[in-house]
Design an enzyme around this catalytic site. Structure first.
Site, short mmCIF file in Angstrom:
data_model
loop_
_atom_site.label_atom_id
_atom_site.label_comp_id
_atom_site.label_asym_id
_atom_site.label_seq_id
_atom_site.Cartn_x
_atom_site.Cartn_y
_atom_site.Cartn_z
N GLY A 127 0.83 -1.21 0.00
CA GLY A 127 0.00 0.00 0.00
C GLY A 127 0.86 1.25 0.00
N GLU A 144 1.12 3.96 2.05
CA GLU A 144 1.81 4.27 3.31
C GLU A 144 2.85 3.21 3.64
OE1 GLU A 144 1.46 7.04 5.49
OE2 GLU A 144 0.53 7.78 3.66
N LYS A 200 -0.41 -11.33 -3.00
CA LYS A 200 0.67 -10.68 -3.76
C LYS A 200 2.02 -11.37 -3.56
CE LYS A 200 -1.58 -6.26 -4.31
NZ LYS A 200 -1.45 -4.79 -4.35
N THR A 255 -1.76 1.82 12.48
CA THR A 255 -3.08 2.23 11.99
C THR A 255 -3.88 3.05 12.99
OG1 THR A 255 -3.11 0.17 10.73
CG2 THR A 255 -5.20 1.36 10.91
N GLU A 256 -4.44 4.16 12.48
CA GLU A 256 -5.34 5.00 13.27
C GLU A 256 -6.78 4.66 12.89
OE1 GLU A 256 -6.06 9.76 14.20
OE2 GLU A 256 -4.71 9.16 12.59
N TYR A 302 8.58 13.41 18.78
CA TYR A 302 9.58 14.00 17.87
C TYR A 302 10.17 15.28 18.48
CZ TYR A 302 6.57 11.25 14.73
OH TYR A 302 5.80 10.28 14.16
N GLU A 348 -0.94 12.43 28.70
CA GLU A 348 -1.93 13.42 28.29
C GLU A 348 -3.19 13.22 29.12
OE1 GLU A 348 -2.30 12.58 24.13
OE2 GLU A 348 -3.79 11.02 24.41
N HIS A 387 -6.79 12.76 20.60
CA HIS A 387 -6.82 11.30 20.71
C HIS A 387 -8.14 10.85 21.31
CE1 HIS A 387 -2.15 11.03 20.86
NE2 HIS A 387 -2.60 11.04 19.63
#
Length: 290
Positions: free
Chosen positions: A18, A20, A43, A97-98, A160, A208, A246
């Site tokens: 895919g 991503e 595949k 994955t989100e 990051y 958080e 989130h």
């Protein structure tokens, strides 16, 4: 030494073909990670930049000795992909994955707990990086060199930022655990691993609002962690009753507030910064003394 991911880790990517999956496979390879296989049902026999594609995780592991999978599979297929990886008894599954339904996550999380073979990181997370050794996920590899700080964070972008602000010290491993209500690896799991890692001298923990993960981490630190820990809690200005960014980040009935989490952490000796930069300064003080 790092935790859970090192230079010997052999990575396969579920969903490599895919968009991503292909993009981040190339980035992982460029960072020096050993990406040895991809998995996309139907595949087999194809390749991405010379990396072979297999029909199943089991086939890929048997052929390449992969022990880590990174899951770039759309939300509705993610549960099946993770369960397949657990059935193959892979050591580490990093679920990027989100948007996976919480009900699905609950099922594959329990499945992994029952199997006892597979550690899950995520879902909805940036993954895990041990700078200079390996990278499983989407964390940019050029932010920081290797060093002796361990980082665990619910937030990807704050991962990051913290790596960037402390890049002159460097990191042993940084883990983005994800912000969904149910996640496979917690702050506590990471704190325990960093405490046991001889190559980690100090720990940054980013939490958080919402839930009680940070409060539970504070209780764990009190009894089990001897290395210095600094913390940051995202969401000091968040309004009550509104989900912030989130799915798991919601303050309700006064529980789960940033101030409450800060109080719990400071009570056990964790210094908490009001901003990410202030938190980095606290860690800088600790590392400079060391």
């Amino acid at each position: 030494m790092a935790i859970w991911l090192d230079k010997n880790s052999r990575i396969l990517v579920q969903g490599m073909t895919g968009g991503e999956g292909t993009k981040h496979t190339r980035r992982m390879v460029a960072s020096g990670a050993q990406v040895v296989a991809g998995v996309t049902p139907g595949k087999a026999g194809q390749d991405v930049d010379g990396i072979p594609i297999y029909d199943s995780v089991q086939d890929a592991m048997a052929a390449t000795g992969a022990n880590v999978t990174v899951v770039f599979v759309p939300p509705r297929f993610a549960k099946a992909a993770v369960i397949e990886a657990i059935d193959a008894r892979i050591e580490l599954a990093v679920v990027i994955t989100e948007g996976i339904p919480v009900h699905d996550t609950a099922q594959f999380f329990q499945y992994s707990q029952n199997s006892g073979a597979t550690r899950l990181i995520g879902p909805n997370c940036p993954g895990i990086i041990s700078p200079g050794q390996s990278n499983a996920g989407i964390i940019p590899s050029d932010i920081t060199p290797p060093g002796r700080i361990g980082l665990v964070s619910k937030s990807g972008t704050l991962t990051y930022q913290m790596m960037y602000e402390l890049r002159d010290f460097g990191f042993s491993t940084a883990v983005g655990i994800g912000g969904d209500p149910i996640i496979g690896t917690t702050h506590i799991d990471c704190l325990a691993a960093f405490e046991a890692d001889p190559d980690t001298d100090a720990i940054v923990m980013i939490g958080e609002i919402g839930g009680d993960a940070e409060e539970r981490a504070a209780a764990f630190i009190k009894d089990n962690v001897t290395k210095p820990v600094v913390g940051y809690v995202a969401g000091f200005t968040a309004p009550e009753g509104k989900t912030m960014g989130h799915a798991g980040a919601i303050v309700s009935g006064g529980a789960g507030t940033a101030a409450g989490k800060q109080e719990a952490l400071e009570a056990v000796g964790v210094r908490v910064g009001k901003t990410p930069s202030a938190t980095a300064r606290l860690m800088r003080e600790i590392m400079t003394k060391a």
